[in-house]
Design a protein around this motif. Sequence first.
Motif, PDB file in Angstrom:
ATOM      1  N   ALA A 182      -4.415   5.873  -6.788  1.00 25.37           N
ATOM      2  CA  ALA A 182      -4.701   4.570  -6.186  1.00 25.37           C
ATOM      3  C   ALA A 182      -3.967   4.376  -4.872  1.00 25.37           C
ATOM      4  CB  ALA A 182      -4.332   3.453  -7.157  1.00 25.37           C
TER       5      ALA A 182
ATOM      6  N   TYR B 255      -3.374   0.923  -3.003  1.00 25.73           N
ATOM      7  CA  TYR B 255      -4.047  -0.104  -3.793  1.00 25.73           C
ATOM      8  C   TYR B 255      -3.339  -0.374  -5.117  1.00 25.73           C
ATOM      9  CZ  TYR B 255      -7.819   0.565  -0.465  1.00 25.73           C
ATOM     10  OH  TYR B 255      -8.552   0.655   0.683  1.00 25.73           O
TER      11      TYR B 255
ATOM     12  N   VAL C 196      -8.699  -5.957  -4.467  1.00 26.64           N
ATOM     13  CA  VAL C 196      -7.838  -5.417  -3.416  1.00 26.64           C
ATOM     14  C   VAL C 196      -8.332  -4.053  -2.958  1.00 26.64           C
ATOM     15  CG1 VAL C 196      -5.483  -4.704  -2.863  1.00 26.64           C
ATOM     16  CG2 VAL C 196      -5.876  -6.713  -4.296  1.00 26.64           C
ATOM     17  N   GLY C 197      -8.831  -3.262  -3.892  1.00 28.41           N
ATOM     18  CA  GLY C 197      -9.319  -1.931  -3.589  1.00 28.41           C
ATOM     19  C   GLY C 197     -10.490  -1.601  -4.479  1.00 28.41           C
TER      20      GLY C 197
ATOM     21  N   ASN D 163      -7.792  -1.848  -9.911  1.00 31.98           N
ATOM     22  CA  ASN D 163      -7.269  -3.189 -10.194  1.00 31.98           C
ATOM     23  C   ASN D 163      -6.170  -3.219 -11.251  1.00 31.98           C
ATOM     24  OD1 ASN D 163      -8.923  -4.306  -8.271  1.00 31.98           O
ATOM     25  ND2 ASN D 163     -10.460  -5.057  -9.705  1.00 31.98           N
TER      26      ASN D 163
END
Length: 398
Positions: free
Chosen positions: A338, A341, A359-360, A365
């Motif tokens: 990630a 993120y 957010v990404g 998440n």
Amino acid sequence: MNLDFTPEDEAFREEVRTFLKEKLPKRLSDKVRTGQHLTKADMEEWHAILNERGWLANHWPVEWGGTGWSVMQRFIFETETAIFHAPRIVPFGLSMLAPVLIKYGTEEQCRHYLPRILDGTDWWCQGYSEPGAGSDLASLKTQAVREGDHYIVNGQKTWTTLGQHADWIFCLVRTSSEGKRQEGISFLLIDMKSPGIEVRPIKLLDGDYEVNEVFFTDVKVPVTNLVGEENQGWTYAKYLLTYERTNIAGVGASMELLDRLKDVARTTMRGGKPLAEDPFYAARLAKLEIDLENMKTTNLRVLDAAGAGHAPVAESSMLKIRGTEIRQEINDLMRRAAGRYAQPFVAEALEEGFNGEPVGPEWANPVASQYFNNRKLSIFGGSNEVQREIITKAVLGL
């Protein structure tokens, strides 16, 4: 034991897949897949669906509502439900207390409590750990003093998972201070609505209230709620822990998470090439897959032994160690995939109905939340250091 699937096993796998496609609510599978917090209603919904199909207590004896499945069928069911992102069943009543009642409880206790576990009437929690008595469980201080037909319970339990929802708690209490610490412990079933019980939530890093402190002040518990014999609770506790440790390993969940991690590694770019082609990352991924395959075999051996009426000691400890380490390694590799993120953490994004912008990528998440939350896996259920001591004593006799 034979580790190959038979034609009957393959047919059963298709039966499970068909059931999951038809009966698993997409809303629930989406929440599990994206790492959102499950509510009590969510967990009760899936519990009821499995119970209606007769597949809830697949490890219980048939006479008490079990399925009579083979070890392979149980393994297939665990794997397929993980692949389809089904919620994990709350284990406390179904997979921890029930085996103890079936083996050590009275006929009356089994006839009263087991059907209520199946139909969801009673939600159970576990009263083992205390401040200063976690992995060293024999040092617990919560006291139960017998007065006529009741015990009077005073003390404190901590890290009580989902205790805020519980109707009942199965509790280790001290009924004698004579002899070895292990010899004075008893196993009590306590109604959480009893006067004198206070539940205080503990807020975790991800903003959720998953665990609690439970305080007992002059709580009256009928003597009929004693499981087995007084001062023999340590024997029952050890038996229960073999089931808990096997459950903590989460082989099916790890298999699904590894497949997801491999997909992420193939599609996430670093320096103009997929992360899966980075030599260091690829080496860790390969070792992880090998470790998981080995653990899968150990899991089948432990299930086979448990199905034959044995309570594997060293084997369940091995499974707990490797299972939790593997899960933490998956979390770490996912966090590294990630990248930036994984750094932001928005607790609201894990709740149902969140309308904010991600957010990404969607898979990123819950990465930070899962990474930090699962640091506890190698501690609860008996820390991995304690599990190594158990293995040493059981295998080497030291």
